[in-house]
Scaffold this motif. Structure first.
Motif, mmCIF file in Angstrom:
data_model
loop_
_atom_site.group_PDB
_atom_site.id
_atom_site.type_symbol
_atom_site.label_atom_id
_atom_site.label_comp_id
_atom_site.label_asym_id
_atom_site.label_seq_id
_atom_site.Cartn_x
_atom_site.Cartn_y
_atom_site.Cartn_z
ATOM 1 N N GLU A 1 0.935 6.837 -6.710
ATOM 2 C CA GLU A 1 -0.205 7.747 -6.900
ATOM 3 C C GLU A 1 0.203 9.207 -6.702
ATOM 4 O O GLU A 1 -0.438 10.112 -7.222
ATOM 5 N N HIS A 2 1.292 9.412 -5.974
ATOM 6 C CA HIS A 2 1.809 10.764 -5.751
ATOM 7 C C HIS A 2 2.999 11.070 -6.660
ATOM 8 O O HIS A 2 3.809 11.953 -6.364
ATOM 9 N N GLY A 3 3.112 10.315 -7.758
ATOM 10 C CA GLY A 3 4.095 10.631 -8.792
ATOM 11 C C GLY A 3 5.509 10.152 -8.557
ATOM 12 O O GLY A 3 6.427 10.566 -9.264
ATOM 13 N N TRP B 1 8.940 14.446 -3.529
ATOM 14 C CA TRP B 1 9.246 13.256 -2.730
ATOM 15 C C TRP B 1 8.767 13.451 -1.296
ATOM 16 O O TRP B 1 8.135 12.573 -0.705
ATOM 17 N N ASP B 2 9.059 14.611 -0.710
ATOM 18 C CA ASP B 2 8.661 14.910 0.658
ATOM 19 C C ASP B 2 7.140 14.895 0.801
ATOM 20 O O ASP B 2 6.598 14.316 1.748
ATOM 21 N N VAL B 3 6.455 15.506 -0.148
ATOM 22 C CA VAL B 3 4.991 15.536 -0.121
ATOM 23 C C VAL B 3 4.436 14.109 -0.186
ATOM 24 O O VAL B 3 3.529 13.745 0.573
ATOM 25 N N ALA B 4 5.008 13.284 -1.078
ATOM 26 C CA ALA B 4 4.545 11.898 -1.222
ATOM 27 C C ALA B 4 4.800 11.091 0.053
ATOM 28 O O ALA B 4 3.911 10.366 0.514
ATOM 29 N N ASN C 1 0.815 -1.215 0.000
ATOM 30 C CA ASN C 1 0.000 0.000 0.000
ATOM 31 C C ASN C 1 0.849 1.265 0.000
ATOM 32 O O ASN C 1 0.512 2.255 -0.651
ATOM 33 N N PHE C 2 1.975 1.237 0.702
ATOM 34 C CA PHE C 2 2.894 2.376 0.689
ATOM 35 C C PHE C 2 3.413 2.620 -0.729
ATOM 36 O O PHE C 2 3.410 3.747 -1.223
ATOM 37 N N ALA C 3 3.861 1.548 -1.386
ATOM 38 C CA ALA C 3 4.396 1.681 -2.747
ATOM 39 C C ALA C 3 3.333 2.227 -3.699
ATOM 40 O O ALA C 3 3.602 3.124 -4.512
#
Length: 175
Positions: free
Chosen positions: A51-53, A80-83, A44-46
């Motif tokens: 989904e966040h690019g 990356w930080d946002v994801a 689910n993390f992956a």
């Protein structure tokens, strides 16, 4: 081998550490359920990261490991930080730490040297690739569970002597 992901660097999360404390059917069933739960969380993390690019592969079905190459940017507010902020709740423990910087790698190396000086057969940290910062324990504790190592008097003494060498981001890191 007992892996020591003191920083979850470049992230390597393994389900292999869910070895049952005893060989009873109940313990084996519990360990199997925990491993399946961790595997599902990593999957689910992956998916969330994609989904966040972010280009994050699914966990390896054979090993249960999720290996993420270090991102090019760790700045606050970067994609990356946002994801990772959006997806870290899927991680076991809900924690994501970026790969160590050069100073932290040197601290990890000093920690490994100290542990070896205290009779714990341990590798230097990986300095590149997806496993950056990863330290492995070899020898008699290579196949020990976290609880077994934490209860080993030689390991306990070595951790006591060497803990101050760990970077602050290692959270007191043990296996």
């Amino acid at each position: 081998m007992l892996a020591m992901p003191v920083l979850l660097c470049g992230i390597m999360l393994a389900t292999a550490c869910t070895k049952p404390a005893n060989d009873s059917p109940a313990a084996k069933a519990r360990a199997s359920a925990e491993a399946a739960e961790v595997a599902n969380a990593l999957l689910n993390f992956a998916k969330c990261m994609r989904e966040h690019g972010q280009n994050v592969p699914d966990p390896d079905p054979a090993t249960g490991e999720l290996r993420i190459p270090p991102p090019s940017s760790h700045e606050r507010g970067s994609p990356w930080d946002v994801a990772t902020q959006a997806c870290q709740h899927f991680l076991p423990g809900g924690v994501f730490n970026p790969p160590p910087n050069a100073q932290e790698l040197e601290q990890l190396r000093a920690f490994a040297v100290c542990m070896r000086a205290h009779d714990i057969d341990m590798s230097d940290p990986e300095t590149s690739g997806a496993d950056i910062g990863k330290i492995e324990i070899h020898g008699r504790l290579a196949n020990a569970t976290r609880a077994e190592a934490d209860n080993d008097p030689v390991y306990k003494a070595a951790m006591e002597a060497c803990r101050d060498k760990l970077p602050a981001s290692a959270n007191g890191g043990t296996k």
